[in-house]
Design a protein around this motif. Structure first.
Motif, PDB file in Angstrom:
ATOM      1  N   UNK A  41       0.824  -1.202   0.000  1.00  0.00           N
ATOM      2  CA  UNK A  41       0.000   0.000   0.000  1.00  0.00           C
ATOM      3  C   UNK A  41       0.862   1.257   0.000  1.00  0.00           C
ATOM      4  N   UNK A  42       0.358   2.293  -0.660  1.00  0.00           N
ATOM      5  CA  UNK A  42       0.947   3.630  -0.607  1.00  0.00           C
ATOM      6  C   UNK A  42      -0.173   4.622  -0.326  1.00  0.00           C
ATOM      7  N   UNK A  43       0.219   5.827   0.077  1.00  0.00           N
ATOM      8  CA  UNK A  43      -0.749   6.908   0.292  1.00  0.00           C
ATOM      9  C   UNK A  43      -0.323   8.116  -0.527  1.00  0.00           C
ATOM     10  N   UNK A  44      -1.270   8.744  -1.202  1.00  0.00           N
ATOM     11  CA  UNK A  44      -1.019   9.943  -1.991  1.00  0.00           C
ATOM     12  C   UNK A  44      -1.611  11.146  -1.268  1.00  0.00           C
ATOM     13  N   UNK A  45      -0.924  12.263  -1.375  1.00  0.00           N
ATOM     14  CA  UNK A  45      -1.394  13.467  -0.688  1.00  0.00           C
ATOM     15  C   UNK A  45      -2.614  14.040  -1.394  1.00  0.00           C
ATOM     16  N   UNK A  46      -3.658  14.294  -0.609  1.00  0.00           N
ATOM     17  CA  UNK A  46      -4.862  14.960  -1.118  1.00  0.00           C
ATOM     18  C   UNK A  46      -4.839  16.391  -0.607  1.00  0.00           C
ATOM     19  N   UNK A  47      -4.598  17.332  -1.532  1.00  0.00           N
ATOM     20  CA  UNK A  47      -4.458  18.738  -1.153  1.00  0.00           C
ATOM     21  C   UNK A  47      -5.518  19.637  -1.776  1.00  0.00           C
TER      22      UNK A  47
END
Length: 445
Positions: A44-50
């Protein structure tokens, strides 16, 4: 999937921005740069939600995405096939990404623009190495497994907390090449961390404090997760300790009761790791460097392992101290101290203690010191045990499991740093002596 995410973690450090491709329901593609990709685990990875931009809109209606990341060491590119799972807006993952993004924003001059709204967690379905030339990866500066093994061997024989802390910081310096380090312990009653050991600074800062949730150190403690920043960032810099003079004492409020936290003037890389024992927070191991991107995911893993050993060793030492302390030695009449009397003032509101007009300590350590001084003045006692202090109602330890040894180490170091005419000398397991080289006069505010 032949490759796992943990094999390409250097691509997720943010040195080279990743690109993400998404598609709307009708198949219209969209490609955008990403501020941050965070390693979660091997799948799993997480992407920044901006921003609520086209990428975000597409993911909400079509959860599939493609992500291309590049190794800053070899220029090798990888394409990850992703499936959106959820968005986290609080907790350890969110706080870790928020801190790292703040460092990236500060480094790129975008502090007023970048703001993390959430951490979008994705399942990695596949990882494909893209064709193209690559460079040979440079050799690592340190073999972290070998360094960790050496540290483990050096910490194992430590039989008291002061030696354990000293060896830990020495290992970080010699084995890991990390020269600016400190250990802070948790005061559960006040929800603050206090510095009990440091290395590599002009001033030790022993006794300085920081609240939970403040700066890299406080956030790591509050969330129970490592916090790592690769660029200088004022938002997560630890500030000077907050002044807490007694509100109802005019004399005390006029004096300086602040001990500055140690630290580099320009800290460009920071890593704070919680020290845990049986899931209970004991403190924080903190390291920093004047170099950008000094600490990698591998450094973080190694220091998490080291902090785990440190926490368990602290726990075992405390249990051993409580069950096997030496009997106190017979107290001999102290030799008459010579010189001018030293006025020692105590303020019960926060247990702050002053040597003349010079601030020494406060809180639990201040309460311990005042108790020892009262027994010395009233009963001519110089020999004490940790066990009796734990049971002494005057000390007001917040919890039976509170680390008394750490408070005594803190108090002893402060007395040495202030060149006081009073010393605490260890005389056995759980035993110590109060040495007074100058007449004292006690004053209770």
């Amino acid at each position: 999937m032949t490759l796992k995410v943990d094999a390409i973690r250097e691509c997720l450090e943010g040195v080279i921005p990743g690109t993400v491709a998404t598609a709307s329901l009708d198949g219209t593609p969209n490609i955008a740069y990403l501020s941050q990709v965070q390693f979660v685990d091997s799948d799993h990875v997480a992407l920044s939600y901006q921003f609520f931009n086209k990428t975000r809109q597409n993911i909400m209606v079509n959860p599939r995405a493609a992500l291309v990341v590049t190794s800053p060491l070899s220029a090798t590119q990888y394409r990850l096939s992703l499936e959106y799972l959820r968005t986290e807006t609080s907790g350890p993952l969110f706080e870790s990404m928020k801190a790292k993004l703040a460092g990236i924003a500060s480094h790129t001059g975008m502090s007023g623009v970048f703001r993390l709204l959430g951490s979008d967690v994705f399942h990695v379905l596949d990882i494909e190495r893209l064709p193209g030339e690559s460079l040979p990866a440079p050799p690592p500066q340190h073999n972290l497994l070998a360094a960790l093994r050496t540290c483990t061997e050096r910490l194992a024989p430590c039989t008291d907390l002061e030696k354990l802390l000293s060896e830990t910081l020495s290992c970080l310096d010699r084995q890991f090449g990390i020269h600016h380090t400190m250990v802070l312990m948790l005061d559960e009653a006040s929800q603050r961390l206090y510095t009990v050991a440091s290395q590599g600074y002009e001033e030790s800062g022993v006794g300085s404090e920081i609240p939970l949730g403040q700066g890299v150190i406080g956030v790591a403690a509050r969330e129970g997760t490592p916090i790592r920043i690769g660029h200088m960032n004022s938002e997560y810099a630890y500030s000077r300790a907050i002044r807490e003079s007694a509100e109802h004492s005019d004399w005390a409020s006029a004096l300086e009761t602040e001990i500055p936290l140690p630290g580099l003037r320009e800290s460009r890389s920071q890593l704070a790791v919680p020290i845990l024992a049986s899931q209970r927070l004991l403190g924080v191991l903190y390291v920093e460097s004047p170099r950008d991107l000094r600490f990698t995911y591998d450094d973080e893993d190694a220091l998490v392992s080291l902090a785990g050993q440190l926490g368990m060793a602290m726990h075992l030492l405390q249990q051993a101290a409580e069950s096997s302390e030496d009997a106190p030695a017979a107290s001999a009449d102290p030799e008459p101290a010579k010189g001018l009397p030293l006025v020692i003032r105590h303020f019960p509101e926060n247990d702050s203690v002053f040597l003349g007009d010079d601030y020494l300590i406060k809180g639990v350590a201040g309460s311990i010191f005042w108790t020892l001084l009262r027994d010395y003045a009233d009963k001519q006692r110089t020999e004490f045990t940790n066990r009796e202090l734990r049971l002494d109602s005057r000390v007001r330890l917040p919890d039976v499991s509170d680390n008394l040894e750490a408070r005594l180490i803190l108090l002893g170091k402060r007395l040495i740093e202030r060149s006081a005419a009073i010393r605490i000398e260890k005389t056995g397991r759980g035993r110590f002596r109060l040495r007074v080289d100058r007449p004292i006069r006690l004053s209770e505010a």
